[in-house]
Design a protein around this motif. Structure first.
Motif, PDB file in Angstrom:
ATOM      1  N   ALA A 134       0.831  -1.204   0.000  1.00 29.69           N
ATOM      2  CA  ALA A 134       0.000   0.000   0.000  1.00 29.69           C
ATOM      3  C   ALA A 134       0.866   1.255   0.000  1.00 29.69           C
ATOM      4  O   ALA A 134       0.950   1.974   1.017  1.00 29.69           O
ATOM      5  CB  ALA A 134      -0.929  -0.008   1.204  1.00 29.69           C
ATOM      6  N   PRO A 135       1.534   1.563  -1.118  1.00 30.35           N
ATOM      7  CA  PRO A 135       2.356   2.779  -1.170  1.00 30.35           C
ATOM      8  C   PRO A 135       1.482   4.021  -1.003  1.00 30.35           C
ATOM      9  O   PRO A 135       0.345   4.064  -1.466  1.00 30.35           O
ATOM     10  CB  PRO A 135       2.984   2.709  -2.560  1.00 30.35           C
ATOM     11  CG  PRO A 135       2.025   1.898  -3.372  1.00 30.35           C
ATOM     12  CD  PRO A 135       1.469   0.883  -2.423  1.00 30.35           C
ATOM     13  N   ASP A 136       2.039   5.032  -0.338  1.00 32.41           N
ATOM     14  CA  ASP A 136       1.273   6.270  -0.145  1.00 32.41           C
ATOM     15  C   ASP A 136       2.050   7.509  -0.555  1.00 32.41           C
ATOM     16  O   ASP A 136       1.586   8.631  -0.370  1.00 32.41           O
ATOM     17  CB  ASP A 136       0.794   6.392   1.305  1.00 32.41           C
ATOM     18  CG  ASP A 136       1.934   6.423   2.316  1.00 32.41           C
ATOM     19  OD1 ASP A 136       3.088   6.145   1.936  1.00 32.41           O
ATOM     20  OD2 ASP A 136       1.669   6.724   3.495  1.00 32.41           O
ATOM     21  N   THR A 137       3.237   7.311  -1.121  1.00 30.57           N
ATOM     22  CA  THR A 137       3.983   8.442  -1.662  1.00 30.57           C
ATOM     23  C   THR A 137       4.856   7.983  -2.812  1.00 30.57           C
ATOM     24  O   THR A 137       5.218   6.806  -2.901  1.00 30.57           O
ATOM     25  CB  THR A 137       4.863   9.115  -0.581  1.00 30.57           C
ATOM     26  OG1 THR A 137       5.364  10.362  -1.079  1.00 30.57           O
ATOM     27  CG2 THR A 137       6.037   8.243  -0.185  1.00 30.57           C
ATOM     28  N   VAL A 138       5.165   8.910  -3.693  1.00 27.46           N
ATOM     29  CA  VAL A 138       6.115   8.653  -4.784  1.00 27.46           C
ATOM     30  C   VAL A 138       7.065   9.834  -4.865  1.00 27.46           C
ATOM     31  O   VAL A 138       6.639  10.991  -4.786  1.00 27.46           O
ATOM     32  CB  VAL A 138       5.402   8.434  -6.138  1.00 27.46           C
ATOM     33  CG1 VAL A 138       4.556   9.641  -6.540  1.00 27.46           C
ATOM     34  CG2 VAL A 138       6.400   8.103  -7.241  1.00 27.46           C
ATOM     35  N   LEU A 139       8.357   9.531  -4.954  1.00 25.29           N
ATOM     36  CA  LEU A 139       9.368  10.540  -5.254  1.00 25.29           C
ATOM     37  C   LEU A 139       9.721  10.379  -6.727  1.00 25.29           C
ATOM     38  O   LEU A 139      10.106   9.292  -7.165  1.00 25.29           O
ATOM     39  CB  LEU A 139      10.620  10.349  -4.394  1.00 25.29           C
ATOM     40  CG  LEU A 139      10.631  11.051  -3.027  1.00 25.29           C
ATOM     41  CD1 LEU A 139       9.557  10.459  -2.130  1.00 25.29           C
ATOM     42  CD2 LEU A 139      11.993  10.939  -2.372  1.00 25.29           C
TER      43      LEU A 139
END
Length: 219
Positions: free
Chosen positions: A113-118
């Motif tokens: 469950a990723p909640d950020t992307v760089l």
């Protein structure tokens, strides 16, 4: 023209998997188009200033949570004071599929469950020094996607920026996942090979890198 030689997947370290050519050309084009839209804001792409005054040579932007050295927040206090854009569902779905494919484990993918992307853009001469991704409160794997010029990705150990490390060539469309024993390994990009990308991706020059993470944060 010679046919391209298929590149096999590899495991540079326990918990680290390189899957060449994972993104199709259409998927790469779609991500390039999306990144251009996201880069317009509300928090635009920028060269991040480091605490000691240095400026990163790569340009960076974030969705979901805003990253600055060495913390996350919803508000980009170091850029323009705006609230960072929401993390898009399309990247959640992509992250789950990537993890399932890399680890060959459907359950692991479903639970991701990723909640950020760089999103990093490497222009001419840009590099990334050896560092650990340890600002997150979660030890869930990092999913990294590459588009554009091929780079030398240096993947090291968890104790030091120096050897032992493995240099991996990440080309356009490649997937690299690191978790488990390698989640906090030092890694960096000492070199990008100009002119090696395919303009058909929509990226005429440079390298685009998307890293999906689970911050473990709330609020």
């Amino acid at each position: 023209m010679n046919a391209l030689i298929p590149r096999p997947r590899s495991h540079p370290a326990p918990g680290a998997v390189h899957v060449p050519g994972w993104l199709s050309l259409d998927e790469q084009r779609e991500l390039v188009t999306a990144c251009r839209a996201w880069a317009r804001g509300p928090v635009p792409m920028r060269h991040t200033r480091l605490p000691r005054g240095g400026v990163m040579s790569v340009q960076t932007m974030c969705l979901g949570w805003h990253w600055r050295p060495y913390a996350y927040s919803r508000i980009a206090h170091d850029v323009n004071g705006a609230r960072v854009a929401e993390f898009p569902d399309v990247l959640s779905e992509l992250g789950r599929r990537a993890l399932a494919d890399a680890y060959e484990d459907e359950a692991a993918g479903a639970a991701y469950a990723p909640d950020t992307v760089l999103i990093n853009h490497y222009g001419e001469g840009a590099t990334m020094g050896m560092h650990q991704d340890k600002d997150e409160k979660s030890s869930a794997p990092v999913v990294s996607l590459s588009i554009g010029d091929t780079c030398v990705f240096r993947f090291g150990n968890t104790e030091t920026r120096g050897k032992p490390y493995t240099d991996v060539e990440l080309a356009s469309g490649d997937l690299f996942v690191f978790g488990g024993p390698s989640r906090f390994a030092y890694h960096g990009v000492p070199k990008v090979r100009p002119g090696t990308g395919d303009p058909a991706t929509g990226l005429a020059a440079g390298r685009l890198n998307l890293t999906l993470r689970v911050t473990g944060l709330t609020g």
